[in-house]
Scaffold this active site. Structure first.
Site, mmCIF file in Angstrom:
data_model
loop_
_atom_site.group_PDB
_atom_site.id
_atom_site.type_symbol
_atom_site.label_atom_id
_atom_site.label_comp_id
_atom_site.label_asym_id
_atom_site.label_seq_id
_atom_site.Cartn_x
_atom_site.Cartn_y
_atom_site.Cartn_z
ATOM 1 N N GLY A 105 -34.743 13.041 -47.365
ATOM 2 C CA GLY A 105 -34.049 12.809 -46.094
ATOM 3 C C GLY A 105 -33.073 13.926 -45.807
ATOM 4 O O GLY A 105 -33.188 15.018 -46.364
ATOM 5 N N ASN A 106 -32.131 13.665 -44.951
ATOM 6 C CA ASN A 106 -31.077 14.647 -44.697
ATOM 7 C C ASN A 106 -29.777 13.907 -44.399
ATOM 8 O O ASN A 106 -29.760 12.675 -44.334
ATOM 9 C CB ASN A 106 -31.469 15.597 -43.560
ATOM 10 C CG ASN A 106 -31.741 14.855 -42.274
ATOM 11 O OD1 ASN A 106 -30.845 14.266 -41.692
ATOM 12 N ND2 ASN A 106 -32.993 14.885 -41.828
ATOM 13 N N ALA A 107 -28.703 14.653 -44.205
ATOM 14 C CA ALA A 107 -27.368 14.050 -44.151
ATOM 15 C C ALA A 107 -26.979 13.521 -42.771
ATOM 16 O O ALA A 107 -25.837 13.124 -42.567
ATOM 17 C CB ALA A 107 -26.337 15.068 -44.628
ATOM 18 N N SER A 108 -27.911 13.479 -41.835
ATOM 19 C CA SER A 108 -27.544 13.016 -40.488
ATOM 20 C C SER A 108 -27.102 11.547 -40.497
ATOM 21 O O SER A 108 -27.775 10.695 -41.078
ATOM 22 C CB SER A 108 -28.737 13.184 -39.546
ATOM 23 O OG SER A 108 -28.429 12.605 -38.312
#
Ligand code: C5P
Length: 301
Positions: A105-108
């Site tokens: 995933g990512n940090a959004s």
């Protein structure tokens, strides 16, 4: 009492739209009282309309913004500049699963996309929010489409693009996904795990191929040459506006409540903004979209 006084009127839509009520409300507004407009939804009478008491989180947020001296833009007169305009927004970070429990995933956090959706709703837009799983309170007053992966987000965007006036891609879409998916959870004793990643399609680039008169807005996060790269993306993805986030300063970018951004339009006009709340930035982005779309939408009306 000398502090700010805030009203949160809630009633049936007929009463809320009543001229005498409006006059009285405006009288309060003109005297400097703050008004939190109600939400749309199911009313006590069973009808669907405007007049619902807003989500408690919304009321708290609004009170906070008044106490901090920066009233959120929830306005009655002239505040409905997006009335009749369809706005499609994506929010959050996509997830690509490796096995049933693990994902890339990512940090959004989704905060920018949610702020845009709420601001657009308050300005009268018909909002649709395509969101990944996020830890934010569920907002009211518009349609939400839940997705997880980049490919699901792409399907939802393409499906809804034909019937929108504006697309704002605030989501952080994963550029890669694992080539294979392990049906069973991988065990540590299976040893080293080499993961092969393949690129995901670029949703905005796909949208560019089918774009007619719609306004499309993208976001950009880069660690170097931010403005140059944002301009390249604007051209490549045939965008009307790009928001280049500065993640090199504290309290800007992923997860924070504030952002420092540069807005760049098609003509190359570059506007450097200070560090402001995501909600304030959302309203500025909507102001710019309104400038781009106004003439077109007036013709439509
Ligand atoms: O090229 P880059 O990923 O940096 O561009 C960011 C912008 O493009 C964002 O608006 C993001 O939502 C969008 N994007 C997309 N599809 C992808 C990756 C990013 O639409 N696969």
């Amino acid at each position: 009492f000398r502090g700010p006084i805030i009203f949160a009127p809630a009633m049936d839509e007929g009463m809320y739209r009543n001229e005498i009520f409006r006059e009285n409300l405006n009288k309060l507004k003109n005297k400097g009282y703050h008004i939190i407009p109600p939400d749309k939804g199911i009313l006590a009478s069973g009808k669907i309309g405007e007049g619902r008491f807003p989500a408690v989180e919304e009321v708290i947020k609004y009170v906070g913004s008044i106490l901090s001296g920066k009233p959120a833009r929830r306005d009655f007169s002239g505040g409905e500049d997006f009335k009749g305009i369809k706005v499609l927004i994506t929010a959050g970070g996509t997830r690509e699963f490796l096995d049933p429990v693990r994902f890339i995933g990512n940090a959004s956090s989704g905060k920018m996309g949610y702020a845009l959706a709420e601001a657009a709703r308050e300005r009268g837009a018909d909002v649709k929010l395509i969101t990944t799983p996020v830890s934010l309170p569920k907002p009211n007053g518009f349609e939400m489409i839940n997705v997880v992966t980049a490919s699901q987000m792409q399907d939802a965007v393409i499906k809804n693009f034909a019937s929108t006036d504006v697309l704002i891609m605030a989501a952080a879409v994963g550029d890669f996904r694992p080539k294979t998916f392990a049906k069973e959870k991988r065990k540590r004793n299976q040893g080293k795990w080499d993961i092969e990643l393949v690129p995901n399609p670029d949703i905005l680039a796909e949208v560019a191929k089918i774009k007619k008169g719609e306004i499309t807005v993208g976001f950009s996060i880069e660690t170097q040459n931010q403005i140059k790269q944002a301009k390249e993306k604007l051209n490549k993805k045939n965008l009307d506006l790009i928001v280049a986030n500065d993640i090199t300063v504290k309290k800007s970018g992923f997860c924070s409540d504030t952002n420092k951004a540069v807005l760049i339009d098609k003509k190359g006009k570059t506007e450097k903004l200070p560090l402001i709340s995501k909600r304030e930035l959302a309203d500025i982005i909507l102001d710019r979209i309104q400038n781009i779309g106004r003439r077109k939408w007036e013709r439509k009306k």
